[in-house]
Enzyme design. Structure first.
Site, PDB file in Angstrom:
ATOM      1  N   VAL A   1      -4.095  -7.611  -0.977  1.00 23.48           N
ATOM      2  CA  VAL A   1      -3.362  -8.852  -1.234  1.00 23.48           C
ATOM      3  C   VAL A   1      -3.772  -9.953  -0.250  1.00 23.48           C
ATOM      4  CG1 VAL A   1      -1.061  -9.916  -1.243  1.00 23.48           C
ATOM      5  CG2 VAL A   1      -1.397  -7.661  -2.270  1.00 23.48           C
TER       6      VAL A   1
ATOM      7  N   ASP B   1      -2.970  -9.355   7.780  1.00 29.78           N
ATOM      8  CA  ASP B   1      -1.749  -9.193   8.558  1.00 29.78           C
ATOM      9  C   ASP B   1      -1.705  -7.827   9.234  1.00 29.78           C
ATOM     10  OD1 ASP B   1      -1.421  -8.015   6.031  1.00 29.78           O
ATOM     11  OD2 ASP B   1       0.754  -8.180   6.122  1.00 29.78           O
TER      12      ASP B   1
ATOM     13  N   LEU C   1      -3.549  -1.648  -1.821  1.00 29.75           N
ATOM     14  CA  LEU C   1      -3.475  -2.731  -2.794  1.00 29.75           C
ATOM     15  C   LEU C   1      -3.825  -3.996  -2.021  1.00 29.75           C
ATOM     16  CD1 LEU C   1      -2.681  -3.801  -5.625  1.00 29.75           C
ATOM     17  CD2 LEU C   1      -0.360  -4.102  -4.735  1.00 29.75           C
TER      18      LEU C   1
ATOM     19  N   CYS D   1       0.834  -1.189   0.000  1.00 33.68           N
ATOM     20  CA  CYS D   1       0.000   0.000   0.000  1.00 33.68           C
ATOM     21  C   CYS D   1       0.871   1.241   0.000  1.00 33.68           C
ATOM     22  CB  CYS D   1      -0.900   0.011   1.238  1.00 33.68           C
ATOM     23  SG  CYS D   1      -1.885  -1.483   1.463  1.00 33.68           S
TER      24      CYS D   1
ATOM     25  N   GLY E   1      14.172 -12.289  -7.825  1.00 33.14           N
ATOM     26  CA  GLY E   1      15.477 -12.750  -7.346  1.00 33.14           C
ATOM     27  C   GLY E   1      16.386 -11.631  -6.878  1.00 33.14           C
TER      28      GLY E   1
END
Length: 615
Positions: free
Chosen positions: A53, A102, A51, A2, A378
């Site tokens: 998720v 979360d 956002l 966010c 990565g």
């Protein structure tokens, strides 16, 4: 993931100032395209762009808990990957949860542990908590600085935001840049805590900042330091593999579509095969994406940085694991599209001069966002596992300057990067001295364990500086450009448990097979095609189309047609005129990079209208 922002003022009633915070929040709409939220009390106001998720329906913010003595409220960005374990622990301590997000775990964790909650989180995060019981604002940033977080003290409080542009949108903020800000803008690393704009700073990675009526103070809750490594080589390789498995498993958790960025190198390929195994256990196939340029395979020319094109190795991995793969193939003209360049400059808030990397990354993320909301990257493996070539060249490792700056300073007097700068500005900033002083100060902060040899000390310093100076620059780029299109990019190699473990592994183990990234190759190599396992490192792809230089010349002509354009406070007009007269075929990579940077600076000046103060 966010965008967060807020305003603390002990001399105003911020319930009447909601519009100012909403304007700050609006600057980061791209970071949170799913929802907007705000909350205000007498002396504090929060803004939030979401956002979604985790817990798409229930994780709205700012999130509040009413407790005896006042309200405790958070505006939160990022992911705490161990939120499920923490929720179970908090439930055992009597906490009740209304959502499965979360964010609520972090809020409840603060109610249970106070500021110490920061040390219990595993992940990437930047969040602020207003504790109405003590009238204090607590601002927390993750250990590696994966998520950006800026703040600017005021006469009676503080302004903060995920990005500088949020703070700059406030009437109290001034768009002033002084000499130190320009040095930071023009260097090749991130100085922890430093900002570009005068009066504005970063919350340092691994730190929290507390603001209350007594002022603003900062403290570290985590530092990268020495620890005894007792495992032998076999155990070290096994532990590295176990950590990577666990980290990937946690970072695949999402309530939205996710994918992996695949370049065909050891780093992304190792991540991809581990993710593929995890998903296959649940009957899923991993989705992978790569980026390339039109005609690059057919016309590829090896150079000092890139010995091979990515595409054949990408397809080796995708075929090996049976991923659902898509190549995002770009024309070179995507990098000279004004809208793309402006979008990248606006996302990053300052001109980096790497359009040949940044714009393709932006286009890749934009294409991925049509299918996925979360991507694993990565990024960080080279810093963690000592993957850059200069780690293994003695004159680089033993230089009294950042190793990645050795070739820059070796050619400094004659370099295009130096020649491109306005001579008066160049003299005022004295960047060469600044580069050396910065290295000396940074190296002096690195702690060594008792009895460490000089060689081990040298390599420890080198690894530390990559993790604390070089990596944050790359993480900032990844975050800004991905969030510009509302894509959450996760970086498993930057999990602090893996970073700490490998950092304290002896150098002889990190290079036990005589190559770069020995531990990663040993830990995941058995899962990879042989072609990828043995491949030499290759950076992010760049176009080799000879027409790119001509397009850059035309862009520069359009920008600098005005003889009084403010870009010439930064750029050397005589150098620019000479380059613009040159035959495009005679423009080498160094000149092209400098021209790219001049165009970026000109674009940034037009967008941000900075005031430069060198006195």
């Amino acid at each position: 993931m966010c965008g967060i922002t807020g305003w603390l003022s002990f001399e105003r009633d911020l319930r009447a100032e909601r519009a100012a915070v909403a304007a700050m929040s609006q600057t980061m709409a791209c970071r949170g395209p799913d929802a907007e939220g705000g909350w205000a009390d007498r002396h504090i106001a929060f803004g939030h762009r979401r956002l979604a998720v985790i817990d798409v329906e229930g994780g709205a913010q700012p999130m509040r808990a009413e407790v005896p003595g006042g309200s405790v409220v958070t505006t939160y960005s990022g992911e705490a990957y161990n939120f499920a374990e923490l929720r179970a622990e908090l439930r055992g301590r009597g906490h009740r949860f209304a959502t499965s997000s979360d964010t609520e775990v972090v809020l409840r964790g603060y109610l249970e542990w106070g500021e110490a909650v920061a040390g219990r989180l595993e992940g990437m995060y930047a969040f602020a908590i207003w504790d109405g019981r003590d009238e204090k604002l607590v601002m927390v940033r993750d250990r590696l600085g994966i998520k950006p977080f800026f703040f600017s003290p005021t006469g009676d409080g503080v302004l903060f935001g995920s990005e500088a542009k949020a703070i700059l949108a406030h009437p109290l903020a001034k768009r002033v840049i002084k000499a130190d800000g320009l040095r930071e803008m023009l260097n090749g690393w991130n100085t922890p805590g430093a900002g570009i704009w005068s009066g504005m700073r970063e919350v340092r990675p691994g730190s929290l900042v507390v603001a209350d009526r007594s002022g603003v103070r900062e403290r570290r809750y985590w530092e990268l330091g020495p620890a005894e490594h007792t495992d032998d080589l076999d155990a070290t390789v096994a532990t590295t593999r176990e950590l990577l498995d666990d980290i990937v498993a946690h970072q695949l958790v999402a309530d939205v579509p996710r994918c992996v960025l695949l370049s065909g190198g050891l780093d992304s390929s190792s991540l991809t095969v581990v993710a593929a195994r995890r998903l296959a256990a649940h009957g899923e196939r991993v989705h992978t994406y790569s980026v390339d340029f039109v005609g690059r395979n057919e016309s590829f020319r090896p150079d000092q940085m890139r010995a091979t094109p990515d595409s054949p190795f990408v397809h080796d991995v995708a075929g090996h694991i049976g991923s659902v793969h898509e190549d995002i193939v770009l024309p070179y003209t995507s990098m000279t599209d004004w809208e793309n360049r402006k979008a990248v400059i606006a996302a990053r808030d300052f001109p980096v001069g790497m359009a040949d990397v940044d714009v393709p990354l932006y286009m890749l993320f934009k294409a991925i966002r049509e299918h996925s909301t979360v991507a694993l990257s990565g990024e960080g493996a080279d810093e963690v596992f000592a993957g850059y070539p200069w780690f293994h060249v003695p004159e680089f490792a033993n230089a009294d300057v950042y190793p990645w700056m050795v070739p820059v300073l070796a050619a400094w007097d004659d370099s295009n990067a130096n020649a491109m700068m306005n001579p008066d500005l160049r003299a005022a900033l004295d960047l060469e001295t600044y580069f050396k002083d910065s290295y000396r100060d940074a190296a002096a902060t690195v702690e060594s364990p008792p009895g460490e040899t000089e060689q081990e000390r040298r390599m420890r310093v080198m690894c530390h500086l990559h993790l604390t100076r070089f990596l944050p620059m790359l993480l900032d780029r990844k975050d800004r450009i991905s969030m510009a299109v509302g894509l959450e990019v996760r970086v498993p190699y930057c999990d602090h448990r893996l970073v700490e473990y490998v950092y304290n592994t002896p150098w002889a183990m990190k290079t036990f097979d005589g190559r770069e990234k020995s531990l990663l190759r040993a830990a995941a190599g058995d899962l990879l095609p042989a072609s990828v396992r043995d491949r030499v490192k290759s950076p992010f792809p760049a176009t080799q189309d000879e027409r790119y230089a001509a397009e850059l010349q035309q862009m520069a002509r359009e920008l600098t047609a005005d003889a009084d354009h403010p870009v010439f406070r930064f750029a050397n007009r005589a150098w620019a005129e000479e380059v613009l007269r040159a035959d495009p075929a005679d423009i080498d990579d160094s000149t092209r990079e400098a021209l790219d940077r001049m165009i970026d600076i000109a674009t940034w000046v037009d967008l941000y209208q900075p005031e430069i103060e060198l006195g």
